[in-house]
Scaffold this active site. Structure first.
Site, PDB file in Angstrom:
ATOM      1  CB  THR A  91      -0.224 -11.887   4.294  1.00  0.00           C
ATOM      2  OG1 THR A  91      -0.246 -12.677   5.031  1.00  0.00           O
ATOM      3  CG2 THR A  91      -0.073 -10.608   5.059  1.00  0.00           C
ATOM      4  NE  ARG A 102      -5.890 -11.853   5.183  1.00  0.00           N
ATOM      5  CZ  ARG A 102      -4.923 -12.810   5.735  1.00  0.00           C
ATOM      6  NH1 ARG A 102      -4.455 -13.597   5.052  1.00  0.00           N
ATOM      7  NH2 ARG A 102      -4.751 -13.226   6.973  1.00  0.00           N
ATOM      8  CG  HIS A 115      -5.143 -13.369  12.452  1.00  0.00           C
ATOM      9  ND1 HIS A 115      -3.115 -13.310  12.060  1.00  0.00           N
ATOM     10  CD2 HIS A 115      -4.761 -14.527  13.970  1.00  0.00           C
ATOM     11  CE1 HIS A 115      -2.571 -14.223  12.937  1.00  0.00           C
ATOM     12  NE2 HIS A 115      -3.910 -15.222  13.992  1.00  0.00           N
TER      13      HIS A 115
END
EC number: 2.7.4.6
Length: 135
Positions: A91, A102, A115
């Site tokens: 995350t 990411r 997400h």
């Protein structure tokens, strides 16, 4: 076949990396069975992030996710939830491995491009919220 909800968040749309995310999903052997570009309304955003309602960042999270168009997808494949989460990376982009979405493109824990559902239960709930005809 397992299904998961994937969102390319407004930061990913703004930065023109929709195609890159889709390419990575397809190269992983996952199949996109539904996809829509939309701007999330506040009610749907709050329902989507209901597990965070008591957390101090909830309001800014809702504001961020409703702040521009996003791409919502239902992705299907063998262990789709785990497969997409490995593509996405941690995350926090600082902790995400290079080569993950990411790790390569995320800026912070909110502007982290994508997400993905974190469990079978979450996937079912989130798919029903975004694509009720597929639930």
């Amino acid at each position: 076949m397992e299904r998961t909800l994937v969102l390319i968040k407004p930061d990913g749309v703004r930065r023109n990396i929709i195609g890159e995310v889709i390419s990575r999903i397809e190269r992983k052997g996952l199949k996109i069975v539904a996809m829509e570009l939309r701007t999330l309304d506040e009610e749907t955003a709050k329902a989507h992030y209901e597990e965070h309602v008591e957390k101090p960042f909830f309001s800014s999270l809702v504001e961020f996710i409703t702040g521009g168009p996003l791409v919502a997808m239902v992705v299907e494949g063998n262990r789709a939830i785990e497969a997409f989460r490995s593509l996405a990376g941690a995350t926090d982009p600082v902790l995400a491995a290079p080569g993950t979405i990411r790790g390569d493109y995320g800026l912070d824990v909110q502007a982290n491009i994508v997400h993905g559902s974190d469990s079978t239960y979450s996937a079912e709930r989130e798919i029903k919220l975004f694509f009720p005809d597929l639930a």
